[in-house]
Structure formats: structure tokens, C-alpha cells
Design an enzyme around this catalytic site. Structure first.
Site, PDB file in Angstrom:
ATOM      1  N   CYS A  74      45.847  32.951  16.153  1.00  0.00           N
ATOM      2  CA  CYS A  74      46.662  34.072  16.621  1.00  0.00           C
ATOM      3  C   CYS A  74      47.360  34.805  15.484  1.00  0.00           C
ATOM      4  O   CYS A  74      47.990  35.842  15.709  1.00  0.00           O
ATOM      5  CB  CYS A  74      47.698  33.588  17.626  1.00  0.00           C
ATOM      6  SG  CYS A  74      46.983  32.693  19.023  1.00  0.00           S
ATOM      7  N   HIS A  85      49.327  39.899  24.519  1.00  0.00           N
ATOM      8  CA  HIS A  85      48.969  39.096  23.342  1.00  0.00           C
ATOM      9  C   HIS A  85      47.446  39.043  23.166  1.00  0.00           C
ATOM     10  O   HIS A  85      46.824  38.025  23.430  1.00  0.00           O
ATOM     11  CB  HIS A  85      49.551  37.692  23.495  1.00  0.00           C
ATOM     12  CG  HIS A  85      49.311  36.785  22.344  1.00  0.00           C
ATOM     13  ND1 HIS A  85      49.169  37.229  21.040  1.00  0.00           N
ATOM     14  CD2 HIS A  85      49.196  35.422  22.296  1.00  0.00           C
ATOM     15  CE1 HIS A  85      48.970  36.194  20.240  1.00  0.00           C
ATOM     16  NE2 HIS A  85      48.977  35.087  20.983  1.00  0.00           N
TER      17      HIS A  85
END
Length: 349
Positions: A49, A299
Site C-alpha cells: 500500500c 484506498h
């Protein structure tokens, strides 16, 4: 178009796992091809991420070294081509596959362990976790690019469907499609390229930790964020109290609290109390996740790090609309992968 630049020398693009989400790898070449920018060099970075954060850092180093003058940095992820089980499997690739994912542990489960440890040691409460979500949704409701731009109440968060105790679904960032990009160049060239006053990158840091959560010395700390922050603060010649606003990696509500502590915005163990006191709201001492954060804005894992940079730039330019904070001069973006096995921190002025 926003930067006023129509020619770039290189591309750095973050993508966590295009192969598992869309069966598309070779993202660097694809971006250059579809932009009509071939044959310039195009490089994909991967750090789970934190992939876009590392793309930003790679582009920054390319410019700072003098190797390139104008580069594009960005990130992309398309996560909705697979079902929930497929997304869970893909995201689990950011954990220790052999020692965590193989045995069925998911990221909500891992962050729930961190939350329980933090609650046991420091007295952090379920209500304080929920307040992170409430605050970020309030900010995200003011963001036209938010995936879930609506407010939520404390009762809704606490009463939301359980995922991994103590975390409910409204404590967790969503599955998201998205992309973000920025242009980097030497400061002395910026005035001649853009109609905007330049935003300077004054600090950059990156650090790593153990991949598996069970190997950490302390389940209540994100050491990679702390080390990366110290490097960025040192490079910028400032400290935590000099930051006016921050975008941090709130993949889960406990993550924002732990990152606040790692960045030095409050004492260790006091993150929950700082949220409860309103210190991280738009009019607070240190506004955090003015964009709505990963929780409300969304996200798209490989894009998040540069999306955070975009929000910082908007705040520094005074372009954040209803979520604009007063007199923003310095902003910080913290992006991390997994449970903090990798982290980047950038400071903009």
C-alpha cells in the site's frame, strides 16, 4: 494540465498488485504507452500500500540527482474486478504469505490485534477508535472525489457489522478504484513551467520493519513510520510541531492513532485521547486526513501515497474548499504498506 506541463522525461508509477486484481502487470510500460509518452523510461514501484509513496520518492531522487528535470509520479489500482474473496486474497499478498496469510489471518485481523494491544496497554477505547472514522467521514463529506462522502455517527461506527474485534466495517478502509499523479521538477525550473507558486518537497524518508506482525518488538508501535518521519524531519530541519496538517495512512482506525504517535504528533499511547479532544479535526491543533483519509476518500492501494500528496498540495495552495484549514504552510504525507513493514514520509512547504 494542472501543472502546465506537456513534456516529461520519465514516469514512476506505483501499483501494488495489478496482476492479482486485473491480471495486468507491466504497469510502467502500459502507462507510458497509453499516454503516448513512449519511449521515455517508465518504472513501476511496488511496496504494497506504500507503492505510490515509493514512486514519489523515486521520482524525487531522480530529479534531486539531476538525472531528470521533469518527471511524472503516480499510482494506480483497480480493485473491483474481483469479488470480496479475491480482493482479500490480493491484499493478503502484503502480509507474510507463509506465516500469516497461509494460516488465514487477514489485515482486519492483524490490525485488530494491534488495536487490542494498544487498548490493553494504554487504555485506548472503542469510542476513540470510532471517533477517527467519524472525523474522517466528516472531512470526506466535503471532498468531491471521496468514495464515501457522507457523515457517520459514533453510534453507527460502533454498531457497524463486526469484522475483527474490536473493528467493525466502518473502522476499515474500502475496496477502491483510483489513480493519482503529480509532476516533479527542480525548484528553479518550476516558476517557468507552472502558473502556481511552487510547492517544495523539503523532507523525505523511507523505512522498513519486519514483514510479519508477530516478529515485531512492540505490537503497539509502527516503527517504520517513526524512522521514516525522523529522516524526513531531519532533512527538512523541522519537528512535528512545525507541521500544519497531515495525511496519514488510516487503513483502519487504529492505524491513524498509532501513526499519530509514530510521527510525534502526540505522546506514545495518547493518540486516542488526542482524537477525543478534537486535536485532529479541521480546526484542531494538528488536522489529520483533511481529505477524508483512506476511510472516506477511499484506498486504491497502489495510488494512495500520491493521492495524499495531492491533498497536501491543495491545502498548501488554499484550494481545499470547505475542508481548507487556515494558514497551511507545511504539510506531511505518511504512506505505509502492510502492517507497517514499509513506510514513507514526505514533507511539503
Amino acid at each position: 494540465a494542472n501543472a502546465g506541463v506537456d513534456k516529461i522525461e520519465a514516469i514512476f508509477v506505483g501499483c501494488m498488485t495489478g496482476g492479482m486484481f486485473t491480471q495486468q502487470e507491466h504497469i510502467g510500460a502500459m502507462v507510458a504507452d497509453y499516454l503516448g509518452m513512449a519511449p521515455i523510461p517508465a518504472t513501476r514501484t511496488e511496496s504494497a500500500c506504500a507503492s505510490a509513496g515509493t514512486a514519489f520518492r523515486a521520482g524525487l531522487m531522480a530529479v534531486a540527482s539531476g538525472y531528470h528535470d521533469v518527471v511524472m509520479v503516480g499510482g494506480v489500482e483497480k480493485m473491483t474486478d474481483v469479488d470480496g474473496a479475491g480482493a482479500t486474497t490480493a491484499l493478503a499478498a502484503a502480509s507474510d504469505r507463509e506465516y500469516e496469510a497461509f494460516h488465514g489471518v487477514t489485515f482486519p485481523g492483524l490490525y485488530a490485534m494491534m488495536a487490542n494491544a494498544h487498548m490493553a496497554r494504554y487504555g485506548t477505547t472503542r469510542e476513540q477508535l470510532a471517533m477517527v472514522s467519524v472525523k474522517n467521514h466528516a472531512n470526506g463529506a466535503k471532498n468531491p472525489h471521496g468514495q464515501y462522502p457522507f457523515p457517520v455517527t459514533l453510534e453507527q461506527v460502533i454498531g457497524s457489522v463486526g469484522v475483527a474485534d474490536p473493528l467493525g466495517v466502518l473502522d476499515c478502509s474500502p475496496i477502491t478504484d483510483g489513480a493519482a499523479a503529480a509532476i516533479l521538477c527542480p525548484l528553479d525550473k518550476a516558476a517557468g513551467l507552472s502558473r502556481f507558486a511552487p510547492i517544495r518537497v523539503t523532507g523525505s524518508g523511507q523505512a522498513t520493519d519486519t514483514l510479519a506482525l508477530h516478529q515485531r518488538k512492540d505490537l503497539t508501535a509502527i516503527e517504520s513510520a517513526a524512522v521514516a518521519a525522523q529522516a524526513a524531519y531531519g532533512m527538512a530541519g523541522i519537528g512535528p510541531s512545525d507541521i500544519d496538517c497531515a495525511e496519514v495512512h488510516d487503513c483502519f482506525t487504529i492505524a491513524e492513532i498509532m501513526v499519530m504517535e509514530a510521527l510525534g504528533f502526540c505522546e506514545k499511547g495518547m493518540g486516542g485521547k488526542a482524537v477525543e479532544a478534537g486535536e485532529t479535526q479541521l480546526d484542531g491543533r494538528i488536522p489529520i486526513n483533511t481529505s477524508g483519509g483512506l476511510k472516506s476518500k477511499g484506498h486504491p492501494v497502489g495510488a494512495t501515497g500520491v493521492a495524499q500528496i495531492v491533498e497536501c498540495v491543495k491545502q498548501l495552495r488554499g484550494e481545499a474548499g470547505d475542508r481548507q484549514i487556515a494558514n497551511a504552510k507545511r504539510a506531511l504525507a505518511q504512506n505505509m504498506g502492510g502492517t507497517g513493514a514499509s513506510s514513507t514520509v514526505h514533507i511539503l512547504e
